[in-house]
Motif scaffolding. Structure first.
Motif, mmCIF file in Angstrom:
data_model
loop_
_atom_site.group_PDB
_atom_site.id
_atom_site.type_symbol
_atom_site.label_atom_id
_atom_site.label_comp_id
_atom_site.label_asym_id
_atom_site.label_seq_id
_atom_site.Cartn_x
_atom_site.Cartn_y
_atom_site.Cartn_z
ATOM 1 N N THR A 1 0.846 -1.194 0.000
ATOM 2 C CA THR A 1 0.000 0.000 0.000
ATOM 3 C C THR A 1 0.885 1.248 0.000
ATOM 4 O O THR A 1 1.837 1.334 0.771
ATOM 5 C CB THR A 1 -0.911 0.008 1.231
ATOM 6 N N PHE A 2 0.542 2.188 -0.893
ATOM 7 C CA PHE A 2 1.271 3.441 -1.000
ATOM 8 C C PHE A 2 0.313 4.600 -0.891
ATOM 9 O O PHE A 2 -0.830 4.511 -1.314
ATOM 10 C CB PHE A 2 1.979 3.563 -2.362
ATOM 11 N N GLU B 1 -0.616 5.189 -14.304
ATOM 12 C CA GLU B 1 0.578 5.899 -13.832
ATOM 13 C C GLU B 1 1.164 5.213 -12.606
ATOM 14 O O GLU B 1 2.390 5.067 -12.495
ATOM 15 C CB GLU B 1 0.237 7.347 -13.471
ATOM 16 N N ILE B 2 0.313 4.794 -11.687
ATOM 17 C CA ILE B 2 0.778 4.119 -10.472
ATOM 18 C C ILE B 2 1.459 2.808 -10.840
ATOM 19 O O ILE B 2 2.536 2.490 -10.338
ATOM 20 C CB ILE B 2 -0.393 3.892 -9.493
ATOM 21 N N VAL C 1 9.560 -4.550 -10.317
ATOM 22 C CA VAL C 1 8.663 -5.668 -10.060
ATOM 23 C C VAL C 1 7.560 -5.672 -11.123
ATOM 24 O O VAL C 1 7.408 -4.712 -11.868
ATOM 25 C CB VAL C 1 8.017 -5.585 -8.650
ATOM 26 N N LYS C 2 6.786 -6.756 -11.185
ATOM 27 C CA LYS C 2 5.632 -6.842 -12.075
ATOM 28 C C LYS C 2 4.367 -6.661 -11.244
ATOM 29 O O LYS C 2 4.187 -7.304 -10.219
ATOM 30 C CB LYS C 2 5.580 -8.205 -12.778
ATOM 31 N N VAL C 3 3.490 -5.757 -11.703
ATOM 32 C CA VAL C 3 2.253 -5.451 -10.990
ATOM 33 C C VAL C 3 1.107 -6.224 -11.625
ATOM 34 O O VAL C 3 0.936 -6.217 -12.835
ATOM 35 C CB VAL C 3 1.976 -3.931 -11.028
ATOM 36 N N LYS C 4 0.323 -6.879 -10.775
ATOM 37 C CA LYS C 4 -0.836 -7.631 -11.239
ATOM 38 C C LYS C 4 -2.074 -6.747 -11.294
ATOM 39 O O LYS C 4 -2.830 -6.779 -12.261
ATOM 40 C CB LYS C 4 -1.070 -8.806 -10.285
ATOM 41 N N ALA C 5 -2.314 -5.933 -10.238
ATOM 42 C CA ALA C 5 -3.505 -5.080 -10.175
ATOM 43 C C ALA C 5 -3.231 -3.869 -9.292
ATOM 44 O O ALA C 5 -2.360 -3.904 -8.418
ATOM 45 C CB ALA C 5 -4.687 -5.864 -9.617
ATOM 46 N N VAL C 6 -3.998 -2.798 -9.543
ATOM 47 C CA VAL C 6 -3.914 -1.584 -8.732
ATOM 48 C C VAL C 6 -5.332 -1.195 -8.320
ATOM 49 O O VAL C 6 -6.205 -1.027 -9.168
ATOM 50 C CB VAL C 6 -3.267 -0.421 -9.519
ATOM 51 N N LYS D 1 -4.871 10.053 -1.247
ATOM 52 C CA LYS D 1 -5.252 8.912 -2.067
ATOM 53 C C LYS D 1 -4.314 7.755 -1.754
ATOM 54 O O LYS D 1 -3.106 7.950 -1.630
ATOM 55 C CB LYS D 1 -5.142 9.288 -3.554
ATOM 56 N N LYS D 2 -4.893 6.563 -1.586
ATOM 57 C CA LYS D 2 -4.106 5.364 -1.322
ATOM 58 C C LYS D 2 -4.219 4.428 -2.512
ATOM 59 O O LYS D 2 -5.257 4.368 -3.173
ATOM 60 C CB LYS D 2 -4.622 4.618 -0.088
ATOM 61 N N ALA D 3 -3.153 3.689 -2.763
ATOM 62 C CA ALA D 3 -3.151 2.687 -3.827
ATOM 63 C C ALA D 3 -2.682 1.364 -3.235
ATOM 64 O O ALA D 3 -1.608 1.284 -2.652
ATOM 65 C CB ALA D 3 -2.229 3.104 -4.955
ATOM 66 N N MET D 4 -3.526 0.338 -3.370
ATOM 67 C CA MET D 4 -3.154 -1.002 -2.962
ATOM 68 C C MET D 4 -2.692 -1.730 -4.222
ATOM 69 O O MET D 4 -3.486 -1.998 -5.120
ATOM 70 C CB MET D 4 -4.331 -1.751 -2.326
#
Length: 110
Positions: free
Chosen positions: A42-43, A53-54, A64-69, A92-95
């Protein structure tokens, strides 16, 4: 939007300055730590940051490889400070869910 600065370079990728502007800081709470067991980090991110963008910023900065945001906007609370009412800032938070085998250690710097 972003105060007149270009968000992307000519190639369509985020500039280095924008990547550091998008990802503000990691959120280190009990709930965020428990989500780490499910390969999530979490950011706290910029209010005008989009999911693509995230994703790009996290993949580039942390390799790293991101699966979902998943994102959410948290409204600032009204609190009292020395007897006077005040307002905390919205944020704003991003999981970010990472692919299997990838991980981010948020205790170390970039």
């Amino acid at each position: 939007m972003s105060k007149g600065r270009a968000r992307t370079t000519a190639a369509g990728k985020l500039s280095g300055e924008r990547m550091h502007e998008v990802i503000r800081k990691p959120v280190i709470t009990e709930k965020a730590t428990l989500a780490g067991e499910h390969n999530q980090v979490t950011f706290q991110v910029s209010l005008d940051a989009t999911k693509p963008e995230i994703r790009t910023a996290v993949e580039t900065l942390f390799k790293v490889k991101v699966k979902a945001v998943n994102t959410l906007r948290q409204q600032g609370k009204t609190k009292r400070f020395r007897g006077r009412p005040g307002q905390r800032s919205d944020y704003k938070k991003a999981m970010v869910t990472l692919e299997e085998g990838h991980s981010i250690d948020v205790t170390t710097g970039i």
